[in-house]
Design a protein around this motif. Structure first.
Motif, PDB file in Angstrom:
ATOM      1  N   LEU A 162       0.801  -1.225   0.000  1.00  0.00           N
ATOM      2  CA  LEU A 162       0.000   0.000   0.000  1.00  0.00           C
ATOM      3  C   LEU A 162       0.834   1.277   0.000  1.00  0.00           C
ATOM      4  CD1 LEU A 162      -2.715   1.378   0.062  1.00  0.00           C
ATOM      5  CD2 LEU A 162      -2.778   1.072   2.543  1.00  0.00           C
ATOM      6  N   VAL A 210       0.801   4.189  -3.158  1.00  0.00           N
ATOM      7  CA  VAL A 210       0.216   5.502  -2.845  1.00  0.00           C
ATOM      8  C   VAL A 210       1.232   6.631  -3.020  1.00  0.00           C
ATOM      9  CG1 VAL A 210      -0.754   6.911  -0.984  1.00  0.00           C
ATOM     10  CG2 VAL A 210      -1.527   4.553  -1.303  1.00  0.00           C
ATOM     11  N   ASP A 211       2.513   6.325  -2.757  1.00  0.00           N
ATOM     12  CA  ASP A 211       3.547   7.375  -2.772  1.00  0.00           C
ATOM     13  C   ASP A 211       3.709   8.031  -4.124  1.00  0.00           C
ATOM     14  OD1 ASP A 211       4.057   7.067  -0.135  1.00  0.00           O
ATOM     15  OD2 ASP A 211       5.829   5.790  -0.384  1.00  0.00           O
ATOM     16  N   PHE A 221      -1.979   1.619  -8.737  1.00  0.00           N
ATOM     17  CA  PHE A 221      -2.896   2.021  -7.658  1.00  0.00           C
ATOM     18  C   PHE A 221      -4.301   1.464  -7.914  1.00  0.00           C
ATOM     19  CE2 PHE A 221      -5.978   5.046  -5.851  1.00  0.00           C
ATOM     20  CZ  PHE A 221      -5.645   4.920  -4.512  1.00  0.00           C
TER      21      PHE A 221
END
Length: 540
Positions: A291, A295-296, A388
């Motif tokens: 995750l 997300v980064d 994502f």
């Protein structure tokens, strides 16, 4: 010293991982919640703790983790049941995967700013194949009927080959002239045909080793090597490795009763249960840990773009499956295939409404979706956004559908008829014992000099007692009007007595060992005999 310290860290991580998997399984058994969803949640929590996370290496997953998981699933599946349901299995594992990839690709191309058709199809191919592990685990515990179990198994075994082939075509098209559905379908057909051939070759090569497989240790070694042999053979000639693994597993599992000894089957089954347990646990923990990474890299995208992309992905996965099932069940009856439809004389029939709803909700995605999307090289447009979207689809299905599947099955009232299953098994047991008694009559008529009549009569007496027990059990089942297996006080009392007798024998053997009258090696041999007797008592 630095290398030794690094190895110690790896060993510590492995021990912690195993401890977490075992603890999560215990919680799952106590609460009824699916362990796959619980492990994913644990992985997400761990991902945000201080320290490093394990990155998902797609090549490692596709080469070392997926083949043994698929092979073990194929060993536990029924080749005959899948063949009886082949049309609907192909509809779900091939046509629905193609339709999902196409829908996501077109949706991305039309509604996501700057997205290409090839990139969208790549995402669609990655998120199209359901991972049946969570659905099957929950479904079996909830008592899902056997025909739905077969469909979920068959779909899960075959859909990965379709998805990975379409993904490969999409990746090749990202920097090329564009994506072509006819080219993708043609390439899939060639890859699938080659994978089937590779699987058949490996399965029959293993059959030629049946003399080696009489030794349980050798049988385990061959069994553990088989999925990797099938995968490598297929991939070396650029055909579907996952399909080769599945085909090999289905054929070997179907032929195992004829070409392996009882001792080999017992040990091999135990080994594969352990491998499956550890690999599945590791896989779902790994999913959660990805995750932060996915997300980064989203800061360069506008919020509206992310929302549209996720909506297209999740919407296509959740809505197309029930729509597909409803439409295909409206086709003429000859287009349907259902468990037992061609083997017991009944006409093929469509799934009913409750079965369609349950099957629609059995579409949890898993690690192969993430491994597939992580194979995209860094110069693929919108790679971070695609990753994502794939991760969100996996989370939504794995947690949303995984946690609600069992309550849904119970609410729909879908339950396997346990009385029918017990009747089938006891009828088969009775037939097998009767065949053994008939063989004793033949042996007696053949007048073997080295076989005494007393030995024949002693065995006949044991078999007759067992046959009478099975027939009493059948009578009890026939008189019952419930779908549940009826409980006989006499039968339950007999089981209690048998367990007490076995426990007494085991305790006496331990006293002999502790007193020095029996070696540990002798104890282990005699304990195995009692263990098999105890297992037989539990299943009778």
């Amino acid at each position: 010293m630095e290398q030794v310290h690094h190895l110690e860290e790896i060993l510590l991580y492995v021990l912690i991982t195993v401890a977490v998997i075992v603890a999560t399984r215990w919680v799952s058994r106590r609460t009824g919640l699916p362990s796959a969803a619980l492990l994913t949640i644990v992985g997400i929590v761990y991902a945000f703790l201080p320290g490093e996370n394990i990155p998902l290496n797609p090549e490692l997953i596709l080469t070392l983790v997926i083949p043994p998981l698929l092979y073990n699933a194929a060993l536990d599946s029924s080749l005959l049941d899948i063949r009886h349901n082949l049309r609907i299995v192909i509809s779900l594992s091939v046509l629905l995967v193609l339709a999902t990839a196409m829908l996501v690709g077109v949706g991305f191309h039309l509604w996501v700013a700057g997205a290409t058709l090839a990139a969208g199809v790549a995402l669609g191919a990655a998120i199209a194949p359901p991972d049946p592990v969570a659905a099957l685990a929950v479904g079996r515990r909830a008592g899902l009927p056997g025909n739905l179990i077969t469909l979920i198994q068959g779909e899960g075994l075959l859909n990965d080959a379709t998805a990975l082939t379409i993904l490969a075509v999409a990746i090749d098209s990202v920097d090329g002239v564009g994506f072509s559905f006819p080219v993708a379908i043609g390439r899939f057909a060639m890859s699938a045909a080659g994978g089937v051939v590779a699987g058949v070759i490996v399965a029959y090569a293993v059959r030629l080793l049946r003399n080696l497989r009489e030794d349980p240790i050798s049988a385990n070694s061959i069994s553990l090597a088989t999925p990797f042999a099938a995968y490598l053979l297929a991939e070396s000639v650029h055909v579907s490795g996952v399909l080769a693994v599945v085909v090999a597993g289905l054929i070997i599992g179907h032929n195992a009763p004829r070409h392996s000894t009882g001792a080999s089957r017992l040990q091999t089954s135990a080994v594969w249960r352990l491998v499956d347990f550890v690999l599945e646990g590791f896989v779902f923990l790994l999913i959660g840990q990805q995750l932060p990474e996915v997300v980064d890299h989203l800061h360069e995208y506008e919020t509206s773009t992310i929302v549209i992309a996720v909506s297209v992905s999740v919407g296509a996965v959740l809505l197309l499956r029930p729509f597909w099932l409803v439409v295909t069940q409206l086709l003429p009856s000859r287009m349907h295939a259902r468990l037992g439809g061609s083997s017991d004389g009944r006409e093929d029939k469509a799934l009913d409404k409750r079965e369609v709803v349950a099957l629609s909700w059995a579409g949890t995605r898993g690690v192969i979706s993430l491994a597939a999307i992580f194979t995209l090289h860094e110069n693929v447009p919108d790679r971070d956004l695609l990753q994502f979207c794939a991760f969100v689809v996996v989370l939504v299905t794995l947690l949303g559908q995984g946690l609600t599947f069992a309550p849904l099955v119970r609410w729909l009232g879908l339950r396997a008829n346990k009385a029918d299953l017990a009747r089938e098994r006891n009828e088969a047991r009775s037939a097998a014992v009767q065949a053994a008694i008939d063989r004793l009559d033949e042996i007696k008529q053949e007048e073997h000099d080295h076989i005494e009549d007393k030995a024949i009569e002693s065995m006949r007496k044991q078999l007759t007692i067992r046959l009478e027990r099975y027939r009493r059990r059948l009578d009890l089942i026939e008189r019952s009007e419930s779908d549940e297996v009826p409980v006989s006080p006499q039968y339950e009392a007999a089981l209690v007595v048998r367990r007490e007798v076995i426990d007494a024998q085991r305790e006496e053997l331990l006293r002999w060992r502790d007193a020095g009258n029996l070696t540990d090696e002798g104890l282990r041999v005699l304990e195995r005999e009692l263990d098999h007797e105890e297992r037989l008592a539990e299943r009778s």
